[in-house]
Motif scaffolding. Structure first.
Motif, PDB file in Angstrom:
ATOM      1  N   SER A 182       0.826  -1.207   0.000  1.00  0.00           N
ATOM      2  CA  SER A 182       0.000   0.000   0.000  1.00  0.00           C
ATOM      3  C   SER A 182       0.861   1.258   0.000  1.00  0.00           C
ATOM      4  O   SER A 182       0.514   2.249  -0.655  1.00  0.00           O
ATOM      5  CB  SER A 182      -0.971   0.000   1.183  1.00  0.00           C
ATOM      6  OG  SER A 182      -0.274   0.008   2.406  1.00  0.00           O
ATOM      7  N   GLN A 183       1.997   1.234   0.696  1.00  0.00           N
ATOM      8  CA  GLN A 183       2.891   2.398   0.661  1.00  0.00           C
ATOM      9  C   GLN A 183       3.503   2.572  -0.720  1.00  0.00           C
ATOM     10  O   GLN A 183       3.607   3.703  -1.215  1.00  0.00           O
ATOM     11  CB  GLN A 183       3.995   2.260   1.705  1.00  0.00           C
ATOM     12  CG  GLN A 183       3.516   2.476   3.108  1.00  0.00           C
ATOM     13  CD  GLN A 183       4.585   2.198   4.132  1.00  0.00           C
ATOM     14  OE1 GLN A 183       5.591   1.547   3.865  1.00  0.00           O
ATOM     15  NE2 GLN A 183       4.362   2.698   5.336  1.00  0.00           N
ATOM     16  N   ALA A 200       0.497   3.768  -3.057  1.00  0.00           N
ATOM     17  CA  ALA A 200       0.057   5.126  -2.747  1.00  0.00           C
ATOM     18  C   ALA A 200       1.134   6.140  -3.103  1.00  0.00           C
ATOM     19  O   ALA A 200       0.832   7.217  -3.636  1.00  0.00           O
ATOM     20  CB  ALA A 200      -0.311   5.239  -1.270  1.00  0.00           C
ATOM     21  N   LEU A 251       0.632   9.020  -5.850  1.00  0.00           N
ATOM     22  CA  LEU A 251       0.811  10.417  -5.478  1.00  0.00           C
ATOM     23  C   LEU A 251       1.821  11.096  -6.404  1.00  0.00           C
ATOM     24  O   LEU A 251       1.582  12.206  -6.884  1.00  0.00           O
ATOM     25  CB  LEU A 251       1.273  10.519  -4.027  1.00  0.00           C
ATOM     26  CG  LEU A 251       1.486  11.920  -3.477  1.00  0.00           C
ATOM     27  CD1 LEU A 251       0.191  12.712  -3.511  1.00  0.00           C
ATOM     28  CD2 LEU A 251       2.025  11.859  -2.059  1.00  0.00           C
ATOM     29  N   THR A 253      -5.065  11.291  -6.218  1.00  0.00           N
ATOM     30  CA  THR A 253      -4.314  11.890  -5.112  1.00  0.00           C
ATOM     31  C   THR A 253      -5.099  11.962  -3.808  1.00  0.00           C
ATOM     32  O   THR A 253      -4.500  11.758  -2.755  1.00  0.00           O
ATOM     33  CB  THR A 253      -3.769  13.274  -5.494  1.00  0.00           C
ATOM     34  OG1 THR A 253      -4.784  14.044  -6.107  1.00  0.00           O
ATOM     35  CG2 THR A 253      -2.591  13.143  -6.417  1.00  0.00           C
ATOM     36  N   ALA A 300      -4.657   8.415  -2.515  1.00  0.00           N
ATOM     37  CA  ALA A 300      -3.262   8.127  -2.183  1.00  0.00           C
ATOM     38  C   ALA A 300      -2.875   8.807  -0.891  1.00  0.00           C
ATOM     39  O   ALA A 300      -2.174   8.272  -0.074  1.00  0.00           O
ATOM     40  CB  ALA A 300      -2.339   8.576  -3.316  1.00  0.00           C
TER      41      ALA A 300
END
Length: 75
Positions: A58-59, A62, A66, A72, A75
């Motif tokens: 997920s990091q 995201a 972004l 956005t 994210a």
């Protein structure tokens, strides 16, 4: 102003993505999936491996979203 926001979005997005890569691999100085799993277990989370994969994925996603300006708010 638009250029400043673009550079800020790239910098923050790529930092977040890089942090996610570190959780699940040895790239960028990470400890691999085993290291990420141990970190979550030490912090008291259950299911360390799944948690590390979910957090890293997920990091990474995201951060890239972004940086690219896609979804956005999500994210």
């Amino acid at each position: 102003m638009d250029t400043g926001l673009l550079v800020l979005r790239w910098a923050v997005g790529l930092l977040i993505a890089g942090h996610g890569v570190q959780k699940v691999s040895f790239l960028l100085g990470g400890n691999g999936l085993a290291g990420g799993t141990e970190e979550f277990r030490r912090d008291g989370f259950r299911g360390g491996r799944l948690t590390a994969l979910a957090a890293g994925g997920s990091q990474l996603g995201a951060g890239l979203f972004l940086a690219a300006g896609l979804l956005t708010p999500l994210a």
